[in-house]
Design a protein around this motif. Structure first.
Motif, PDB file in Angstrom:
ATOM      1  N   THR A   1      32.961  38.207  39.253  1.00 55.73           N
ATOM      2  CA  THR A   1      34.177  37.415  39.424  1.00 55.73           C
ATOM      3  C   THR A   1      35.240  38.210  40.177  1.00 55.73           C
ATOM      4  O   THR A   1      36.071  37.643  40.893  1.00 55.73           O
ATOM      5  CB  THR A   1      34.718  36.972  38.053  1.00 55.73           C
ATOM      6  OG1 THR A   1      33.689  36.277  37.338  1.00 55.73           O
ATOM      7  CG2 THR A   1      35.911  36.055  38.209  1.00 55.73           C
ATOM      8  N   GLY A   2      35.201  39.533  40.043  1.00 57.11           N
ATOM      9  CA  GLY A   2      36.143  40.373  40.770  1.00 57.11           C
ATOM     10  C   GLY A   2      36.058  40.194  42.272  1.00 57.11           C
ATOM     11  O   GLY A   2      37.062  40.348  42.986  1.00 57.11           O
TER      12      GLY A   2
ATOM     13  N   GLY B   1      37.094  39.708  32.221  1.00 52.17           N
ATOM     14  CA  GLY B   1      37.502  38.422  31.687  1.00 52.17           C
ATOM     15  C   GLY B   1      36.578  37.297  32.102  1.00 52.17           C
ATOM     16  O   GLY B   1      35.387  37.319  31.792  1.00 52.17           O
ATOM     17  N   PRO B   2      37.096  36.309  32.845  1.00 50.61           N
ATOM     18  CA  PRO B   2      36.317  35.098  33.155  1.00 50.61           C
ATOM     19  C   PRO B   2      35.027  35.391  33.897  1.00 50.61           C
ATOM     20  O   PRO B   2      34.991  36.219  34.810  1.00 50.61           O
ATOM     21  CB  PRO B   2      37.277  34.292  34.047  1.00 50.61           C
ATOM     22  CG  PRO B   2      38.635  34.819  33.750  1.00 50.61           C
ATOM     23  CD  PRO B   2      38.461  36.252  33.397  1.00 50.61           C
ATOM     24  N   THR B   3      33.976  34.707  33.488  1.00 53.67           N
ATOM     25  CA  THR B   3      32.671  34.861  34.137  1.00 53.67           C
ATOM     26  C   THR B   3      32.040  33.515  34.477  1.00 53.67           C
ATOM     27  O   THR B   3      31.039  33.471  35.186  1.00 53.67           O
ATOM     28  CB  THR B   3      31.698  35.637  33.237  1.00 53.67           C
ATOM     29  OG1 THR B   3      31.544  34.934  31.994  1.00 53.67           O
ATOM     30  CG2 THR B   3      32.199  37.039  32.945  1.00 53.67           C
TER      31      THR B   3
ATOM     32  N   ALA C   1      38.675  38.082  47.105  1.00 51.93           N
ATOM     33  CA  ALA C   1      38.658  37.124  48.214  1.00 51.93           C
ATOM     34  C   ALA C   1      39.948  36.304  48.233  1.00 51.93           C
ATOM     35  O   ALA C   1      40.508  36.030  49.303  1.00 51.93           O
ATOM     36  CB  ALA C   1      37.438  36.216  48.106  1.00 51.93           C
ATOM     37  N   PHE C   2      40.422  35.894  47.050  1.00 49.62           N
ATOM     38  CA  PHE C   2      41.715  35.198  46.986  1.00 49.62           C
ATOM     39  C   PHE C   2      42.839  36.109  47.479  1.00 49.62           C
ATOM     40  O   PHE C   2      43.744  35.677  48.202  1.00 49.62           O
ATOM     41  CB  PHE C   2      42.000  34.734  45.560  1.00 49.62           C
ATOM     42  CG  PHE C   2      41.270  33.494  45.139  1.00 49.62           C
ATOM     43  CD1 PHE C   2      40.627  32.688  46.060  1.00 49.62           C
ATOM     44  CD2 PHE C   2      41.227  33.110  43.805  1.00 49.62           C
ATOM     45  CE1 PHE C   2      39.952  31.533  45.672  1.00 49.62           C
ATOM     46  CE2 PHE C   2      40.566  31.961  43.403  1.00 49.62           C
ATOM     47  CZ  PHE C   2      39.927  31.173  44.343  1.00 49.62           C
ATOM     48  N   GLU C   3      42.798  37.378  47.094  1.00 55.21           N
ATOM     49  CA  GLU C   3      43.796  38.342  47.576  1.00 55.21           C
ATOM     50  C   GLU C   3      43.753  38.428  49.106  1.00 55.21           C
ATOM     51  O   GLU C   3      44.795  38.403  49.778  1.00 55.21           O
ATOM     52  CB  GLU C   3      43.527  39.707  46.957  1.00 55.21           C
ATOM     53  CG  GLU C   3      44.458  40.812  47.453  1.00 55.21           C
ATOM     54  CD  GLU C   3      43.963  42.190  47.068  1.00 55.21           C
ATOM     55  OE1 GLU C   3      44.777  43.006  46.591  1.00 55.21           O
ATOM     56  OE2 GLU C   3      42.753  42.463  47.240  1.00 55.21           O
ATOM     57  N   ARG C   4      42.560  38.529  49.649  1.00 56.48           N
ATOM     58  CA  ARG C   4      42.417  38.617  51.102  1.00 56.48           C
ATOM     59  C   ARG C   4      42.978  37.378  51.788  1.00 56.48           C
ATOM     60  O   ARG C   4      43.699  37.477  52.786  1.00 56.48           O
ATOM     61  CB  ARG C   4      40.934  38.799  51.445  1.00 56.48           C
ATOM     62  CG  ARG C   4      40.612  38.768  52.942  1.00 56.48           C
ATOM     63  CD  ARG C   4      39.113  38.853  53.157  1.00 56.48           C
ATOM     64  NE  ARG C   4      38.726  38.350  54.471  1.00 56.48           N
ATOM     65  CZ  ARG C   4      37.487  38.003  54.806  1.00 56.48           C
ATOM     66  NH1 ARG C   4      36.500  38.109  53.919  1.00 56.48           N
ATOM     67  NH2 ARG C   4      37.220  37.549  56.012  1.00 56.48           N
TER      68      ARG C   4
ATOM     69  N   GLY D   1      28.090  21.758  38.022  1.00 61.04           N
ATOM     70  CA  GLY D   1      27.315  22.947  37.721  1.00 61.04           C
ATOM     71  C   GLY D   1      28.155  24.156  37.374  1.00 61.04           C
ATOM     72  O   GLY D   1      29.388  24.120  37.353  1.00 61.04           O
ATOM     73  N   ILE D   2      27.481  25.251  37.059  1.00 60.89           N
ATOM     74  CA  ILE D   2      28.111  26.548  36.790  1.00 60.89           C
ATOM     75  C   ILE D   2      27.599  27.529  37.838  1.00 60.89           C
ATOM     76  O   ILE D   2      26.414  27.522  38.194  1.00 60.89           O
ATOM     77  CB  ILE D   2      27.814  27.020  35.357  1.00 60.89           C
ATOM     78  CG1 ILE D   2      28.693  26.244  34.375  1.00 60.89           C
ATOM     79  CG2 ILE D   2      28.030  28.515  35.200  1.00 60.89           C
ATOM     80  CD1 ILE D   2      28.469  26.588  32.932  1.00 60.89           C
ATOM     81  N   HIS D   3      28.503  28.371  38.317  1.00 60.39           N
ATOM     82  CA  HIS D   3      28.194  29.215  39.462  1.00 60.39           C
ATOM     83  C   HIS D   3      28.601  30.657  39.177  1.00 60.39           C
ATOM     84  O   HIS D   3      29.400  30.936  38.284  1.00 60.39           O
ATOM     85  CB  HIS D   3      28.911  28.689  40.706  1.00 60.39           C
ATOM     86  CG  HIS D   3      28.650  27.234  40.945  1.00 60.39           C
ATOM     87  ND1 HIS D   3      27.662  26.776  41.775  1.00 60.39           N
ATOM     88  CD2 HIS D   3      29.227  26.121  40.411  1.00 60.39           C
ATOM     89  CE1 HIS D   3      27.642  25.451  41.756  1.00 60.39           C
ATOM     90  NE2 HIS D   3      28.585  25.037  40.930  1.00 60.39           N
ATOM     91  N   TYR D   4      28.056  31.548  39.982  1.00 55.70           N
ATOM     92  CA  TYR D   4      28.338  32.983  39.870  1.00 55.70           C
ATOM     93  C   TYR D   4      28.682  33.506  41.253  1.00 55.70           C
ATOM     94  O   TYR D   4      28.069  33.115  42.258  1.00 55.70           O
ATOM     95  CB  TYR D   4      27.124  33.714  39.311  1.00 55.70           C
ATOM     96  CG  TYR D   4      27.220  35.224  39.380  1.00 55.70           C
ATOM     97  CD1 TYR D   4      28.037  35.922  38.490  1.00 55.70           C
ATOM     98  CD2 TYR D   4      26.519  35.954  40.342  1.00 55.70           C
ATOM     99  CE1 TYR D   4      28.145  37.316  38.566  1.00 55.70           C
ATOM    100  CE2 TYR D   4      26.615  37.329  40.408  1.00 55.70           C
ATOM    101  CZ  TYR D   4      27.431  38.000  39.524  1.00 55.70           C
ATOM    102  OH  TYR D   4      27.538  39.366  39.591  1.00 55.70           O
ATOM    103  N   CYS D   5      29.663  34.379  41.313  1.00 56.56           N
ATOM    104  CA  CYS D   5      30.039  35.023  42.566  1.00 56.56           C
ATOM    105  C   CYS D   5      29.318  36.363  42.650  1.00 56.56           C
ATOM    106  O   CYS D   5      29.533  37.237  41.792  1.00 56.56           O
ATOM    107  CB  CYS D   5      31.555  35.216  42.622  1.00 56.56           C
ATOM    108  SG  CYS D   5      32.128  35.954  44.165  1.00 56.56           S
ATOM    109  N   MET D   6      28.465  36.523  43.635  1.00 59.35           N
ATOM    110  CA  MET D   6      27.739  37.779  43.773  1.00 59.35           C
ATOM    111  C   MET D   6      28.733  38.932  43.919  1.00 59.35           C
ATOM    112  O   MET D   6      29.684  38.861  44.694  1.00 59.35           O
ATOM    113  CB  MET D   6      26.798  37.729  44.978  1.00 59.35           C
ATOM    114  CG  MET D   6      25.708  36.666  44.842  1.00 59.35           C
ATOM    115  SD  MET D   6      24.598  36.924  43.413  1.00 59.35           S
ATOM    116  CE  MET D   6      23.663  38.355  43.962  1.00 59.35           C
TER     117      MET D   6
END
Length: 552
Positions: A260-261, A66-68, A266-269, A252-257
């Motif tokens: 997105t998963g 989904g979201p990227t 990380a939110f779960e943790r 800006g626009i960012h990417y999670c290395m």
């Protein structure tokens, strides 16, 4: 003799149940834990993410389903900074330090708390917007570079860009910085902002607003396409969505290395570190609703959420229930009809749902030739307005299509086996109200998309280089994600379904029932969903009397 209350440390923590472990459910779970609630998240899938689920394949590919597009990194930093008993709900949402923060162009993104959990990096350009004639526009938010490209593609629109930039900034400052966290729970709150919206000309459609400033069809598309990424038709969403231009330009626009998963995990943790609980494979069948005395609700008696019943038949009691699921199906499937006066079957079914998507997840060999692509690519077909009318209005598949092509391995090779790329391409299509048979139309459209990417030279020789291919259609959204009519983004963000007219985060029908996520206020898109979580947390804190010492 007055009754004595127990000391605060002996009082039972109130239990919250959240339905769904998407961005909204996880963000709210973190906030409720910081407020002192004991929170259980119930998720029917086998892992977190919801629409943001990440899939790992046996042949070594990783696909964000989904979201990227990640923007407004200080929203993420705020969540990672929360602690039990320190909720950060009160005070300014956009302090001057945040408003003035320069857009990061090199190095990691986000603050010190974010960097403990994930590695966010900036993406430049934000998008490569490719037109059907082979020209393209690299949008990176830099005013000078933007002017240079307008001068090359549509010099007649240089003066119009300056006016658009000025007026879009005014909408951003009022609509996002000042009103972004306003919950429009009553009509007076809405009426107070109407004069400003009229003054800013923010109620006309976005495409009409953009057309005031630009003569070139290309520039009109460049500065209006972004609402498609949150489920909105540029021809019908209100012009207040011009603020997206400045949200991206400002932060800006960012990417999670790792994709997105990685951010989802990380939110779960963080949620688990704060003492929250999650159960996967735990679909919710029903929200338990009774009156104040435990009887079945009726229009004459108060209606109160008491917990949920799982698909397994297990009953889970709670002091409050929050749905991060689809708004329409939350009410149609999970709240008894006799308990719904405002969100009746008639009202819910009459609402306009956003379009759906066909998304192709594919891997291909790197042949050693550089791709003329960027991390985020918008591939526009020969028609713009006519295609949008077909998707949103007529609900038919046209002879052509536009697509969003995501190639994250240009930034992060870890998502594919060595010597390969992982990509997905997203094609807006009508939702299931169209009556199309996606078991037939899906494979046909996939082949058309592959042919386009190959034969137009977007990815030369793609069909011979393919090593992995799978896709989802509106059937996935309707079935796996339990989304009404297979919509991909919740209620369509037209004017009559925005602000006060969008589903409320506090249920009008059932006490202690709340909503969070794309279907609630303020709307779709990852930043808005995180804003939705803060708005809902404030409502819950108000309703349950959370003391100011914890809200700070």
């Amino acid at each position: 003799m007055p009754a004595m209350s127990l000391p605060a440390e002996l009082q039972r923590p109130r239990r919250a149940v959240i339905i769904g472990a998407g961005f909204g459910g996880l963000s709210l779970g973190i906030r409720l834990q910081s407020l002192g609630f004991d929170t259980l998240i119930l998720e029917r899938l086998d892992g977190p993410g919801g629409r943001g689920y990440q899939k790992r394949t046996p042949d070594g590919y990783v696909f964000d389903m989904g979201p990227t597009v990640i923007t407004v990194p200080h929203f993420i930093e705020e969540l990672f900074a929360l602690e039990r008993g320190h909720a950060q709900l009160d005070g300014e949402d956009f302090p001057q330090s945040v408003r003035n923060a320069p857009r990061v162009t090199v190095g990691p993104s986000g603050g010190p708390h974010t960097q403990r959990y994930v590695n966010l990096v900036p993406i430049l350009p934000f998008y490569r917007i490719m037109f059907d004639d082979g020209t393209y526009f690299d949008y990176d938010g830099d005013p000078q570079h933007t002017r240079e490209q307008i001068r090359e593609l549509a010099p007649e629109d240089l003066a119009g860009y300056e006016r658009f930039d000025r007026d879009a900034r005014a909408i951003f400052e009022r609509g996002f910085l000042e009103l972004g966290y306003t919950h429009f729970g009553d009509l007076p709150t809405m009426l107070r902002v109407v004069p400003d919206l009229l003054r800013l000309d923010a109620v006309r459609t976005l495409f009409s607003f953009t057309s005031k400033y630009f003569q070139s069809g290309k520039m009109r598309q460049v500065f209006s396409f972004e609402t498609l990424l949150v489920g909105g038709n540029p021809l019908s969403v209100p012009a207040i969505y011009a603020m997206i231009h400045f949200v991206e330009k400002t932060w800006g626009i960012h990417y999670c290395m790792g994709g997105t998963g990685e951010l989802v995990r990380a939110f779960e943790r963080k949620f688990l570190e704060l003492g929250g609980q999650i159960r996967y494979g735990a679909g919710v069948q029903e929200i338990t609703v009774t009156d104040d005395w435990g009887q079945a609700p009726s229009p004459l008696r108060p209606r109160v959420a008491r917990g949920v019943v799982l698909e397994s038949g297990e009953r889970v009691p709670a002091d409050l229930v929050v749905s991060n699921g689809d708004w329409a199906n939350t009410y149609l499937k999970r709240v008894p009809a006799r308990a719904r006066l405002v969100n009746s079957d008639l009202r819910v079914k009459a609402a306009r749902q956003s379009m759906s998507l066909l998304v192709i997840y594919f891997g291909f060999r790197d042949d050693g030739q550089p791709l003329n692509l960027r991390h985020h690519n918008i591939l526009l077909g020969p028609r713009y307005e006519a295609l949008l009318r077909e998707i949103f209005g007529q609900k038919v598949l046209g002879a052509d299509f536009s697509q969003y092509l995501h190639v994250p391995t240009l930034t992060d090779p870890s998502l594919a086996p060595p010597g390969h790329h992982a990509a997905y391409t997203l094609v807006p299509v009508p939702h299931k109200g169209s009556g199309l048979d996606w078991s037939v139309e899906g494979p046909k459209l996939v082949e058309r998309v592959y042919a386009y990417l190959d034969e137009r030279g977007i990815i030369p020789g793609l069909r011979e280089r393919l090593t992995h291919s799978e896709f989802i259609t509106p059937d996935y959204f309707a079935g796996t994600l339990d989304s009404y009519l297979g919509n991909a983004f919740g209620p369509e963000p037209v004017l009559v379904q925005s602000a006060f007219f969008r589903p409320h985060n506090r249920s009008e029908d059932v006490k202690n029932l709340y909503l969070v996520g794309a279907g609630a206020q303020p709307g779709g898109g990852t930043p808005s969903v995180m804003m939705s979580a803060k708005m809902t947390a404030r409502l819950i804190a108000d309703d349950f009397g959370v003391p100011p010492s914890i809200r700070r």
